[in-house]
Design an enzyme around this catalytic site. Sequence first.
Site, short mmCIF file in Angstrom:
data_model
loop_
_atom_site.label_atom_id
_atom_site.label_comp_id
_atom_site.label_asym_id
_atom_site.label_seq_id
_atom_site.Cartn_x
_atom_site.Cartn_y
_atom_site.Cartn_z
N ASP A 334 0.86 -1.17 0.00
CA ASP A 334 0.00 0.00 0.00
C ASP A 334 0.90 1.23 0.00
O ASP A 334 2.12 1.12 0.06
CB ASP A 334 -0.96 0.01 1.19
CG ASP A 334 -0.24 0.03 2.54
OD1 ASP A 334 1.01 -0.07 2.55
OD2 ASP A 334 -0.91 0.12 3.57
N ASP A 642 -2.00 -1.87 6.69
CA ASP A 642 -2.10 -1.39 8.07
C ASP A 642 -3.53 -1.30 8.58
O ASP A 642 -3.74 -1.10 9.76
CB ASP A 642 -1.43 -0.01 8.20
CG ASP A 642 -2.02 1.02 7.23
OD1 ASP A 642 -2.98 0.67 6.51
OD2 ASP A 642 -1.53 2.15 7.19
N ASP A 646 -7.09 -4.23 4.88
CA ASP A 646 -5.97 -5.01 4.35
C ASP A 646 -5.93 -6.44 4.91
O ASP A 646 -5.21 -7.28 4.38
CB ASP A 646 -4.64 -4.32 4.70
CG ASP A 646 -4.53 -2.95 4.07
OD1 ASP A 646 -4.82 -2.83 2.87
OD2 ASP A 646 -4.15 -2.00 4.78
#
Length: 908
Positions: A334, A642, A646
């Site tokens: 990400d 995080d 996710d």
Amino acid sequence: MSQINKNDQKSWHHMPSDEVLSHLNTSKTQGLSDEEANQRLEEHGRNEITSKKTKNIFWRFLDHFKQPLIYILLIAAAVSFMIKEHIDAAVICGVAFINAFIGFIQEFKAEKAIAALAQSVVTEIRVLRNGNTEKITSQQIVPGDIIILSSGDKVPADLRLFESRDLQINESTLTGESVPTQKNTDPADTDAVVGDQTSMAFAGTLVTRGTGKGVVTATGQNTETGRISQMMDEGNDLETPLTRKIQAFSKTLLWVILFFSGIIFLLAVLKGLSWIEGFKGAVALAVSAIPEGLPAAITVTLAIGVNRMAQRHAIIRKLPAVEALGSTTVICSDKTGTLTQNKMKVQRIYAGQELYELSEKTDDEAPIRQEGNPTDLNNLPTLKECLVGSLLCNDSHLENKEGQYETVGDPTEGALLLAVMQTGIDRSATEQNQPRIDTIPFESEKQYMATLNKGGDTHSGNIIYLKGSVESVLERCETSLDREGGKADLNPDTIHRQASSMAQEGLRVLAFAKKKTDSQKSEIQDDDTRTGMIFLGLIGMIDPPRPEAIEAIKVAQRAGIKIKMITGDHVETAQAIADKMGIRDNDQEKVYSGKMLADMSDKDFSSVAASSSVFARVAPEHKLRLVKTLQSQNEIVAVTGDGVNDAPALQQADIGVAMGLMGTEVAQEAADMILTDDNFSSIEGAVEEGRTVYSNILKAIGFILPVNGGEALTIFAGLLFASVIPILPVQILWVNMVSSVALMLTLAFEPKQNEAMTRPPHSPQEKLLTKSLIIRVITISIFNFAVTFGMFEIFSWMTDNIMLARTVAITTLISAETFYLLSISRCVPSLWDSLRGKSVQIAYAPLIGITFLILVQYLFSQWGFMNDIFGTHPLTAQSLFYCIGAGLLVLVPAFILKRYASIQKNKQ
């Protein structure tokens, strides 16, 4: 009211709020009655995430015995017990138990992700019941409840908003977008992804600003967070490349051992020996061929890798993940915090009809530059006035925590305050000189914020400062200022071009303006800002890339690892960051949004997943689908994340990497590895350590198999050509469990090689025993057999003492494996390089292992107590000299094999 299903949920965000209230049979002014709330609680259940049922601890522990290598150990224990070697059987069972126990402890917390998810949404909240505001726990909330939100609240369930005043919600745990989302009550597009559903508030997200009211549309498992938890339930606990290869190798080895044990039994019977003697011979062969110490060596090697990675800011939660990193072929990262600094910073300022850049260094003596040249803020009144406006028209503040400034409030406003500090403007003095009188808060409908401040020493009368979107500010402006602060014509086209240029670089752009008023004015209305504003400038900010992450990406790409960025940010921002970090192959490579991915067929999706590097505005299901698709293409996938969004992809990945500083507990529990510094460069370091671990495990396998091979051939030849077994089963266990393990474990401490990150990843399809490794194992096995069986035959003929001959055979084998260890270890090369003045990490471990082995081997052959247990005989100095001399000859085939490997490598 009927149960709300998933199909219904998809419609809430684009339905008018009154229609939603009607559909849920509730009132925005009265809420639900207690009786109706209780009925709905009975119908829909408590507002909590339910975890899937797991096995009890006992059965989960037994699952760790379901491995071929453990099966081999248990067979070895059973064999030892059958020949009445009860101590040996107990030792081998102990090894199997320890290996299973370590794996169980390492992975005990792996299934806690759903429980952590449930905790992420439990809170107290204000709700409207019976026309009154009450405070209840989030678990008691039901569909149709009216929820009152204010700054600092955690949203307890999915809500359709019907009232919003400057409401901003941090949805990074669901979308991955670092900037809070401005909420409103207008219906969103039908196909809007979660990050674009501005009329909704989602369970587990945090209100950062403003107030609002909404009606509960979904609770518990039916919320967006609950849907993610169900995706996690469906996730697979994937094996790593090494565990798959070792399982395949172990199964093959098991059948090979059984096959040759059967042949030994038949040969013994055909030679006229009793079936009991034949069975003992088969047992001896099986014990000699089983690498009892290999599971322990692999576990220790992985554990050492864990410690090394911890020193590089990577905490490993599951042992096999260490090796999986070394085999990683794709890293899906990400953006927020991993590739970027997770902190908005001002980069561009357009003021006085000129463009300026702000240095990335906060302590730069010349922070403002124009075309690369330093400029003095005191000579640029318009630029300074624009920065002052960004300071005074600002509701956030900074807190100094351990030398680092953290924003309390909106991240974009925090970036403006940091820029003011960086340019040397005294914030406290400015605020005291021009105190605020009144405010028009930011509202999404108006797209601006305005403050009324005292003019202070620099202005006569009071002054209005305006901050907002480029469109909303420009339509209120009549003039602008030039570089020196004089009035200039307003040129909207030029301003729009500058704003567009900043946006294409991924910057978030805010416009600023001001207007003088008389000193008696004490309040500000919207009409006061409609006309007469003076345009001050544009300020562009971004969450900038980490410089060390840019270099880490280059290293990873040189190592043959593909980098893909999967983010919740907008397409333009994702593309700009990817370009700055060198993730996109070329400017023509397309950036795909979650909406585009959702409309693709499986075939098109597979093609895009393989060829594209940047995916923006993705939902959790898109990220999960990308990971599964890449895995179906035989990629070994590492995923960073995080947020709650996710977690499914982290759990599905071959190696899930969560953030330790900014990561949610949900993401951390679903991951295999946690970065303590949230930095992509730590992943690159962990991959390097993973490759070292994989290399050291291969060395351990290449070391132990020739020892077992030499033993097996010796037993086979002894039963075929002699009337006695050259090495007893209990002596074989000494070699396998003591000497071989003592030497093999030293390979776990081998330092990393310089070329670890210059070669491509190991292919997932590559077998554990490669052609070169098979050649090495067979060659060294034959040599070990030759010197061991040869020395046994020589000494049994010369001395007619079988116990002495067996002791010589064992000592010769241990001598050979000691010299063979030195030939494959980095010990001798590192010592030689050090003597030549090179700065290298010396591999001392083999020297320590050899010293230990000399001591225990001395006891094995010379101590009467050990002689009685193992059936050995004390050696003379001359006999020991012959053993060492015979073992030293192993360096000849080892050197030839090393030259062969070097030639093959150069050909490639």
